[in-house]
Design a protein around this motif. Structure first.
Motif, mmCIF file in Angstrom:
data_model
loop_
_atom_site.group_PDB
_atom_site.id
_atom_site.type_symbol
_atom_site.label_atom_id
_atom_site.label_comp_id
_atom_site.label_asym_id
_atom_site.label_seq_id
_atom_site.Cartn_x
_atom_site.Cartn_y
_atom_site.Cartn_z
ATOM 1 N N TYR A 158 1.961 10.566 -6.528
ATOM 2 C CA TYR A 158 2.631 10.560 -5.223
ATOM 3 C C TYR A 158 3.301 9.209 -4.971
ATOM 4 O O TYR A 158 4.465 9.137 -4.574
ATOM 5 N N CYS A 159 2.584 8.139 -5.203
ATOM 6 C CA CYS A 159 3.122 6.791 -4.957
ATOM 7 C C CYS A 159 4.267 6.438 -5.891
ATOM 8 O O CYS A 159 5.111 5.607 -5.558
ATOM 9 N N GLN A 160 4.314 7.060 -7.054
ATOM 10 C CA GLN A 160 5.424 6.836 -7.995
ATOM 11 C C GLN A 160 6.628 7.718 -7.670
ATOM 12 O O GLN A 160 7.648 7.653 -8.349
ATOM 13 N N GLY A 161 6.499 8.597 -6.656
ATOM 14 C CA GLY A 161 7.592 9.482 -6.279
ATOM 15 C C GLY A 161 7.757 10.656 -7.217
ATOM 16 O O GLY A 161 8.798 11.309 -7.231
ATOM 17 N N ILE A 162 6.725 10.947 -7.997
ATOM 18 C CA ILE A 162 6.810 12.020 -8.986
ATOM 19 C C ILE A 162 6.442 13.368 -8.374
ATOM 20 O O ILE A 162 7.010 14.393 -8.724
ATOM 21 N N ILE A 163 5.495 13.374 -7.448
ATOM 22 C CA ILE A 163 5.109 14.611 -6.768
ATOM 23 C C ILE A 163 5.154 14.389 -5.266
ATOM 24 O O ILE A 163 5.124 13.255 -4.786
ATOM 25 N N GLY A 164 5.206 15.468 -4.544
ATOM 26 C CA GLY A 164 5.202 15.418 -3.091
ATOM 27 C C GLY A 164 4.359 16.547 -2.548
ATOM 28 O O GLY A 164 3.731 17.290 -3.304
ATOM 29 N N GLY A 165 4.361 16.687 -1.269
ATOM 30 C CA GLY A 165 3.586 17.740 -0.638
ATOM 31 C C GLY A 165 4.497 18.717 0.070
ATOM 32 O O GLY A 165 5.705 18.750 -0.149
ATOM 33 N N TYR A 166 3.895 19.508 0.921
ATOM 34 C CA TYR A 166 4.610 20.507 1.694
ATOM 35 C C TYR A 166 4.868 19.964 3.098
ATOM 36 O O TYR A 166 4.159 19.069 3.566
ATOM 37 N N PRO A 167 5.860 20.506 3.789
ATOM 38 C CA PRO A 167 6.210 19.998 5.121
ATOM 39 C C PRO A 167 5.057 20.011 6.135
ATOM 40 O O PRO A 167 5.051 19.225 7.061
ATOM 41 N N ASN A 168 4.068 20.862 5.919
ATOM 42 C CA ASN A 168 2.957 20.938 6.873
ATOM 43 C C ASN A 168 1.857 19.916 6.571
ATOM 44 O O ASN A 168 0.776 19.969 7.148
ATOM 45 N N SER B 295 0.847 -1.195 0.000
ATOM 46 C CA SER B 295 0.000 0.000 0.000
ATOM 47 C C SER B 295 0.877 1.238 0.000
ATOM 48 O O SER B 295 2.045 1.196 0.356
ATOM 49 N N CYS B 296 0.292 2.324 -0.411
ATOM 50 C CA CYS B 296 1.008 3.595 -0.449
ATOM 51 C C CYS B 296 0.123 4.624 0.238
ATOM 52 O O CYS B 296 -0.720 5.253 -0.409
ATOM 53 N N PRO B 297 0.275 4.776 1.526
ATOM 54 C CA PRO B 297 -0.564 5.750 2.222
ATOM 55 C C PRO B 297 -0.192 7.178 1.835
ATOM 56 O O PRO B 297 0.978 7.521 1.734
ATOM 57 N N MET B 298 -1.200 7.967 1.569
ATOM 58 C CA MET B 298 -1.017 9.381 1.250
ATOM 59 C C MET B 298 -1.907 10.146 2.212
ATOM 60 O O MET B 298 -3.123 9.954 2.216
ATOM 61 N N ASN B 299 -1.318 10.988 3.023
ATOM 62 C CA ASN B 299 -2.075 11.636 4.085
ATOM 63 C C ASN B 299 -2.109 13.154 3.976
ATOM 64 O O ASN B 299 -1.910 13.858 4.956
ATOM 65 N N PHE B 300 -2.331 13.669 2.781
ATOM 66 C CA PHE B 300 -2.467 15.118 2.648
ATOM 67 C C PHE B 300 -3.789 15.539 3.283
ATOM 68 O O PHE B 300 -4.830 14.947 2.999
ATOM 69 N N VAL B 301 -3.759 16.574 4.103
ATOM 70 C CA VAL B 301 -4.985 17.018 4.771
ATOM 71 C C VAL B 301 -5.953 17.686 3.801
ATOM 72 O O VAL B 301 -7.144 17.796 4.089
ATOM 73 N N ASP B 302 -5.455 18.103 2.640
ATOM 74 C CA ASP B 302 -6.304 18.812 1.683
ATOM 75 C C ASP B 302 -6.586 18.008 0.413
ATOM 76 O O ASP B 302 -7.065 18.553 -0.582
ATOM 77 N N VAL B 303 -6.318 16.711 0.419
ATOM 78 C CA VAL B 303 -6.666 15.819 -0.693
ATOM 79 C C VAL B 303 -7.273 14.565 -0.067
ATOM 80 O O VAL B 303 -6.587 13.793 0.585
ATOM 81 N N VAL B 304 -8.565 14.414 -0.284
ATOM 82 C CA VAL B 304 -9.277 13.288 0.326
ATOM 83 C C VAL B 304 -9.848 12.387 -0.766
ATOM 84 O O VAL B 304 -10.042 12.821 -1.907
ATOM 85 N N VAL C 37 -3.538 12.310 -8.058
ATOM 86 C CA VAL C 37 -2.544 12.779 -7.092
ATOM 87 C C VAL C 37 -1.917 11.571 -6.394
ATOM 88 O O VAL C 37 -0.698 11.485 -6.240
ATOM 89 N N HIS C 38 -2.753 10.627 -5.993
ATOM 90 C CA HIS C 38 -2.270 9.435 -5.293
ATOM 91 C C HIS C 38 -1.303 8.637 -6.171
ATOM 92 O O HIS C 38 -0.231 8.201 -5.707
ATOM 93 N N CYS C 39 -1.635 8.452 -7.427
ATOM 94 C CA CYS C 39 -0.773 7.708 -8.353
ATOM 95 C C CYS C 39 0.581 8.396 -8.497
ATOM 96 O O CYS C 39 1.631 7.752 -8.365
#
Length: 184
Positions: free
Chosen positions: A44-54, A22-31, A40-42
């Motif tokens: 993110y899980c491929q390491g192509i995009i990321g989020g901000y430190p917060n 599994s690839c958990p993605m826990n952005f508070v502003d993407v549900v 976004v999940h795809c």
């Protein structure tokens, strides 16, 4: 216009290996109920995009030309060795340098000639890329069609009142419309 891609790395979108982990993605502003969540999940899980430190992704932020170059270059699987600098405003220590260079090497981007306002010509007369500028939907359309080597298809167009026949990005936008990638 025809694509001048020199790489055959992407005749179609690359097939990624699906792993059972599994690839958990826990952005508070993407549900999960957001229409864009699976995309976004795809990425993110491929390491192509990321989020901000917060812990945010900020889905409503604009996308810069540099960020787009990273996303498309990584998604296309471009991995050529990069050694030089093709754009005056993208030095080799720039965050997006390698991605922009790979896009340039594959004929996806060209840049703007030097000599414009605030863009003086250096000793090698390198063009400017403007990596910090926001990108438009039209520019994204062109980049996607060229990077994915999608044959131009303008059948049935024009489909958009604000993209008339003959406009700079008409062929690319119509092609993506005909592929079912964009709508108005």
């Amino acid at each position: 216009p025809t694509a001048m891609a020199t790489s055959t790395a992407m005749a179609t979108m690359p097939t990624r290996m699906v792993t059972p982990t599994s690839c958990p993605m826990n952005f508070v502003d993407v549900v999960p109920s957001d229409w864009y969540y699976p995309y976004v999940h795809c990425l993110y899980c491929q390491g192509i995009i990321g989020g901000y430190p917060n812990g945010t992704f900020r889905p409503n932020n604009s996308l810069t030309r540099g960020q787009l170059s990273k996303i498309v270059s990584m998604s296309a699987g471009y991995n050529e060795t990069v050694t030089g600098q093709s754009f005056e405003d993208v030095p080799i220590d720039s965050t997006f340098w390698v991605y922009i260079e790979r896009m340039y090497m594959n004929g996806v981007v060209t840049g703007y000639p030097c000599g414009g306002v605030g863009e003086t010509c250096g000793p090698n007369n390198l063009p400017y890329f403007r990596p910090g500028n926001t990108t438009t939907r039209a520019q994204v359309s062109k980049v996607l069609v060229i990077a994915c080597l999608i044959p131009i298809n303008v059948q049935g167009g024009p489909h958009f009142t604000d993209v008339p026949v003959g406009s700079t990005f008409y062929d690319y936008i119509e092609t993506l419309y005909n592929k079912g990638v964009v709508t108005g």
